[in-house]
Design an enzyme around this catalytic site. Structure first.
Site, PDB file in Angstrom:
ATOM      1  N   SER A   1     -10.286 113.298  48.664  1.00 47.91           N
ATOM      2  CA  SER A   1     -11.555 112.906  48.062  1.00 47.91           C
ATOM      3  C   SER A   1     -12.408 112.196  49.086  1.00 47.91           C
ATOM      4  O   SER A   1     -11.907 111.559  50.016  1.00 47.91           O
ATOM      5  CB  SER A   1     -11.282 111.974  46.882  1.00 47.91           C
ATOM      6  OG  SER A   1     -12.463 111.320  46.478  1.00 47.91           O
TER       7      SER A   1
ATOM      8  N   ASP B   1     -14.233 115.406  39.174  1.00 52.89           N
ATOM      9  CA  ASP B   1     -13.077 115.258  40.058  1.00 52.89           C
ATOM     10  C   ASP B   1     -12.293 113.986  39.765  1.00 52.89           C
ATOM     11  O   ASP B   1     -11.062 113.967  39.868  1.00 52.89           O
ATOM     12  CB  ASP B   1     -13.539 115.259  41.518  1.00 52.89           C
ATOM     13  CG  ASP B   1     -13.800 116.665  42.020  1.00 52.89           C
ATOM     14  OD1 ASP B   1     -14.095 117.534  41.191  1.00 52.89           O
ATOM     15  OD2 ASP B   1     -13.711 116.892  43.238  1.00 52.89           O
TER      16      ASP B   1
ATOM     17  N   GLU C   1      -7.530 117.520  45.582  1.00 51.84           N
ATOM     18  CA  GLU C   1      -7.799 116.281  46.305  1.00 51.84           C
ATOM     19  C   GLU C   1      -6.632 115.322  46.100  1.00 51.84           C
ATOM     20  O   GLU C   1      -6.020 115.285  45.032  1.00 51.84           O
ATOM     21  CB  GLU C   1      -9.087 115.630  45.811  1.00 51.84           C
ATOM     22  CG  GLU C   1     -10.333 116.386  46.218  1.00 51.84           C
ATOM     23  CD  GLU C   1     -11.610 115.697  45.797  1.00 51.84           C
ATOM     24  OE1 GLU C   1     -12.671 116.093  46.302  1.00 51.84           O
ATOM     25  OE2 GLU C   1     -11.563 114.773  44.957  1.00 51.84           O
TER      26      GLU C   1
ATOM     27  N   CYS D   1     -22.605 116.471  40.931  1.00 50.76           N
ATOM     28  CA  CYS D   1     -21.291 116.090  41.433  1.00 50.76           C
ATOM     29  C   CYS D   1     -20.584 117.200  42.207  1.00 50.76           C
ATOM     30  O   CYS D   1     -20.772 118.379  41.930  1.00 50.76           O
ATOM     31  CB  CYS D   1     -20.413 115.611  40.281  1.00 50.76           C
ATOM     32  SG  CYS D   1     -21.005 114.052  39.575  1.00 50.76           S
ATOM     33  N   ASP D   2     -19.815 116.768  43.188  1.00 49.67           N
ATOM     34  CA  ASP D   2     -18.790 117.505  43.901  1.00 49.67           C
ATOM     35  C   ASP D   2     -19.050 118.997  44.075  1.00 49.67           C
ATOM     36  O   ASP D   2     -19.952 119.393  44.804  1.00 49.67           O
ATOM     37  CB  ASP D   2     -17.442 117.234  43.220  1.00 49.67           C
ATOM     38  CG  ASP D   2     -17.068 115.759  43.398  1.00 49.67           C
ATOM     39  OD1 ASP D   2     -17.329 114.995  42.478  1.00 49.67           O
ATOM     40  OD2 ASP D   2     -16.549 115.391  44.465  1.00 49.67           O
ATOM     41  N   LYS D   3     -18.291 119.854  43.400  1.00 48.70           N
ATOM     42  CA  LYS D   3     -18.359 121.301  43.648  1.00 48.70           C
ATOM     43  C   LYS D   3     -19.607 121.935  43.052  1.00 48.70           C
ATOM     44  O   LYS D   3     -19.944 123.067  43.382  1.00 48.70           O
ATOM     45  CB  LYS D   3     -17.122 122.014  43.072  1.00 48.70           C
ATOM     46  CG  LYS D   3     -15.785 121.406  43.456  1.00 48.70           C
ATOM     47  CD  LYS D   3     -15.603 121.279  44.915  1.00 48.70           C
ATOM     48  CE  LYS D   3     -15.423 119.870  45.426  1.00 48.70           C
ATOM     49  NZ  LYS D   3     -15.013 118.817  44.565  1.00 48.70           N
TER      50      LYS D   3
ATOM     51  N   CYS E   1     -20.513 108.938  41.560  1.00 50.54           N
ATOM     52  CA  CYS E   1     -19.833 107.689  41.948  1.00 50.54           C
ATOM     53  C   CYS E   1     -20.474 107.077  43.194  1.00 50.54           C
ATOM     54  O   CYS E   1     -20.884 107.780  44.110  1.00 50.54           O
ATOM     55  CB  CYS E   1     -18.351 107.947  42.163  1.00 50.54           C
ATOM     56  SG  CYS E   1     -17.530 108.484  40.641  1.00 50.54           S
TER      57      CYS E   1
END
Length: 558
Positions: A472, A79, A446, A120-122, A195
Site C-alpha cells: 500500500s 483497499d 497489498e 481512490c486507488d485502482k 485517505c
C-alpha cells in the site's frame, strides 16, 4: 459532425430519439453535445460516498457551457476495507473491469467527451486506461482527500490510515490497550475522502495534475472543502472547451507528459503503485515505459516532500503549501520539466505552475534544500528480481537502505502475519512473502497489514519485507514489492528457503539472494507448479490473462 450524431440524427434514428425522450430529454438536449460523466460513487468507499456532490457540480458546469451531461457508474474497491483478507485479491484486478466497462458504455452510447469522477486507488487508473483507449476529449476531477485525524490532546501533526494499521501492531506488542485502540479507531479517519497521506489514491490524483489530465488542485483540495465543488464546475466548463478545440486525451498524455509525471512522482514521494499504473496507462496510450527509467529520473530529481507515511505532513498540508503546481515550480527552477505540454486547461503546463507559490518550505522543500538528492522511488535488480522490484525509498529509514539478513519465507500474507504476531520475526530478518503476485495471488494483494504490524512493533528500522505482491502507499520501511518474475512464474523468489541470506542495497539498486547458481538450479528441479487458491470466476480468468508487475500487470494482447 459530433460523435453522438450517429445515435441522434436523421429519420432512421427516430427510435433512438424516442428512447431518449423517455428519459425526459427535449429535442434541444438531444442535439447538444453529449458528455459522459463516469461516476465512481458507491456507499462502501469513504473516498467515493460523496462523489454525487462532485458529479452534480460537473453536470451544472456542463449544462451552463451548453452540453448535455449523462452520468453512468463504475465499480470500485476500498483497499483499506479489503485489506488483509481475500477481498484484496480483487483490488488491482478491478482496474481492468473498470476500464472495460467504460469502453463498453462509451462505445455503445457514443459520447462526445468524458468527465472522469474517481477518487481512490485502482479507480483513477482504470478510468484513465479506458479514456486513452477511446481517445476522446477527457478531463479528470477527483473527490478530494480526507482530512488528517487528531486525538484529543494528542499530537497536532495529525494521523492517517497508516497510523491505524500500525496501532494494531502496537496493540499486539502490548504497547497499546483496548481503550486506546478504540480511541484511535474513532479519530484517525475524521471525514470522507481519499485517505489523508500520499497513498495510492492521492498519488494518482496528484499525477493527474502533473500529466495535464486534471485542473490544478485536483490532487490536493480536501474533499470537504467547497473549493472541490468549484473545481468540479470548472471541469464541467472546461470539457466543453476541450471538445470545441478537439483536444483529446492522447494529445495531453504524451511520452513527454509521462516523463513530467514521473519526475513529480519522485519529488512527492508517491506510492510504489504508480510503478504499476503509469506503465499500464502508457500501454493504453500506445507506447511503453520501462520501470527502470524511474532510477534514471530519480538520479536527476530530488525528493521535496515527506508526506505520510514517510513524514508528518498530509495532503491538506500540501494543499496549503501550494499543491502540485508549487512542487512543479520548484522542479522547473532546475529546468527539470518540459514546459510547453498541452493540458486540460487548454494551455501549456507552464502557465499553471508559473503562477504557483511555495508557501511552506518544510512541506515543500526548496529545490536547493531537498529531503534527499534522489527521488522517492527506487527500482532494484539482482538474481532475486531479474526483471525488477520496487521500493518507496523516501519511506525507508537510513539504516535500512543497505541490509543483509536471513530470510524467513512464507507462501501467503496470512502465514506472514501469523508469524509476525506470534513473535517469530526478530531484528535483522528479511521476511519473504511469495505467491501473491498478479498471477500467483491471483490479484497481487497489498501487504499493509504485515508492514504496519512490523512498524507498530518498532521493527521497521530492523526488518525488511520482500514480496512478489505489492505494498500500500500507506506502507513505510524497507518494503520491497513487485518482485519479477513472480513465484508463480518460477521466478527466483520461489526458490528462496528460510535461512538464506539476502542482500539489499537500495541506493545502488541491488536485490541479491546470496545462494549459488548451482544450488538454485538444484532447487528448481524440485519446484512444484503453483496452484492458485482461487481457480474459478473472474480471478481465474484474470490469472490467465495478466502479465508481470514490471509490465504494469496489464492483460496479454492475445
Amino acid at each position: 459532425m459530433k460523435r453522438s450524431d450517429v445515435m441522434t440524427q436523421g429519420p432512421e434514428r427516430a427510435p433512438h430519439r424516442s428512447l431518449m425522450k423517455a428519459l425526459g430529454w427535449t429535442d434541444k438536449e438531444i442535439n447538444m453535445p453529449m458528455i459522459g460523466i463516469v461516476s465512481g460513487y458507491n456507499e462502501i468507499i469513504p473516498g467515493h460516498v460523496q462523489l454525487n456532490r462532485i458529479v452534480d457540480a460537473v453536470k451544472a458546469g456542463v449544462r451552463e457551457a451548453g452540453g448535455n451531461p449523462v452520468t453512468f457508474p463504475v465499480i470500485g474497491v476500498c483497499d483499506g476495507i479489503a485489506m488483509g483478507h481475500t477481498g484484496m485479491k480483487y483490488s488491482l484486478a478491478s482496474r481492468e473491469l473498470i476500464a472495460d466497462s467504460i469502453e463498453v458504455m462509451a462505445t455503445a452510447h457514443p459520447f462526445d467527451a468524458l468527465v472522469l469522477v474517481p477518487n481512490c486507488d485502482k479507480i483513477v487508473p482504470g478510468m484513465l486506461m479506458a479514456a486513452l483507449r477511446l481517445n476522446l476529449p477527457t478531463i479528470v476531477v477527483s473527490g478530494g482527500a480526507m482530512l488528517a485525524g487528531h486525538l484529543p490532546g494528542g499530537d497536532k501533526r495529525g494521523m492517517s490510515l497508516s497510523s491505524m494499521f500500525e496501532a494494531v501492531g502496537k496493540h499486539a506488542a502490548g504497547k497499546m490497550n483496548d481503550e486506546e485502540l478504540l480511541q484511535w479507531e474513532n479519530s484517525v479517519c475524521p471525514s470522507c475522502g481519499s485517505c489523508s497521506g500520499m497513498y495510492t489514491a492521492n498519488s494518482m490524483n496528484c499525477l493527474c495534475e502533473a500529466i495535464g489530465a486534471a485542473l490544478p488542485g485536483n490532487g490536493t483540495i480536501p474533499c470537504v472543502y467547497s473549493a472541490r465543488e468549484r473545481l468540479a464546475k470548472e471541469s464541467g466548463y472546461k470539457i466543453m472547451e476541450l471538445l470545441e478545440k478537439n483536444i483529446r486525451i492522447r494529445d495531453i498524455m504524451t511520452p513527454d507528459a509521462f516523463e513530467n509525471a514521473l519526475k513529480v512522482d519522485m519529488a512527492l514521494g508517491c506510492s510504489t503503485n504508480t510503478m504499476l499504473h503509469l506503465p499500464a496507462l502508457a500501454h493504453e496510450a500506445g507506447f511503453k515505459i520501462d520501470i527502470f527509467k524511474a532510477n534514471e529520473i530519480s538520479a536527476q530529481v530530488p525528493n521535496l516532500c515527506h508526506l505520510a507515511p514517510a513524514g508528518k505532513d498530509h495532503i491538506e498540508d500540501l494543499n496549503l503549501a501550494g499543491g502540485v503546481m508549487a512542487v512543479m515550480k520548484e522542479l522547473d527552477k532546475k529546468n527539470l520539466l518540459k514546459r510547453d505540454l498541452m493540458t486540460v486547461t487548454c494551455h501549456p503546463i507552464s502557465d499553471s505552475f508559473d503562477k504557483a507559490h511555495n508557501w511552506d518550505n518544510e512541506v515543500i522543500r526548496p529545490i536547493d534544500n531537498p529531503y534527499s538528492a534522489t527521488g522517492g522511488i527506487a527500482v532494484l535488480r539482482g538474481n532475486l528480481a531479474p526483471d525488477g522490484a520496487v521500493v518507496k525509498r523516501s519511506a525507508v529509514a537510513p539504516e535500512m537502505l543497505e541490509h543483509t539478513g536471513k530470510a524467513k519465507v512464507y507462501n501467503s500474507e496470512e502465514e506472514a502475519i501469523a508469524a509476525i504476531f506470534s513473535g517469530k520475526i526478530v531484528s535483522g530478518d528479511v521476511v519473504v512473502i511469495r505467491y501473491e503476485g498478479p498471477k500467483g495471488g491471483p490479484g497481487m494483494r497489498e501487504m499493509l497489514s504485515p508492514t504496519s504490524a512490523i512498524a507498530g512493533m518498532g521493527l521497521d528500522k530492523e526488518v525488511a519485507l520482500i514480496t512478489d505482491g505489492r505494498f500500500s502507499g500507506a506502507t513505510r520501511g524497507a518494503s520491497i514489492g513487485h518482485v519479477s518474475p513472480e513465484a508463480a512464474l518460477g521466478g527466483t523468489i520461489a526458490l528462496v528457503e528460510s535461512g538464506d541470506e539476502i542482500h539489499i542495497d537500495i541506493n545502488n539498486g541491488v536485490l541479491e539472494l546470496l545462494v549459488s547458481d548451482e544450488v538454485l538450479e538444484e532447487r528448481r528441479k524440485n519446484l512444484k507448479p503453483h496452484q492458485p487458491k482461487i481457480n474459478s470466476g473472474y480471478l481465474a480468468r484474470y490469472a490467465q490473462r495478466v502479465t508481470s508487475a514490471n509490465m504494469g500487470a496489464i492483460f496479454k494482447e492475445n
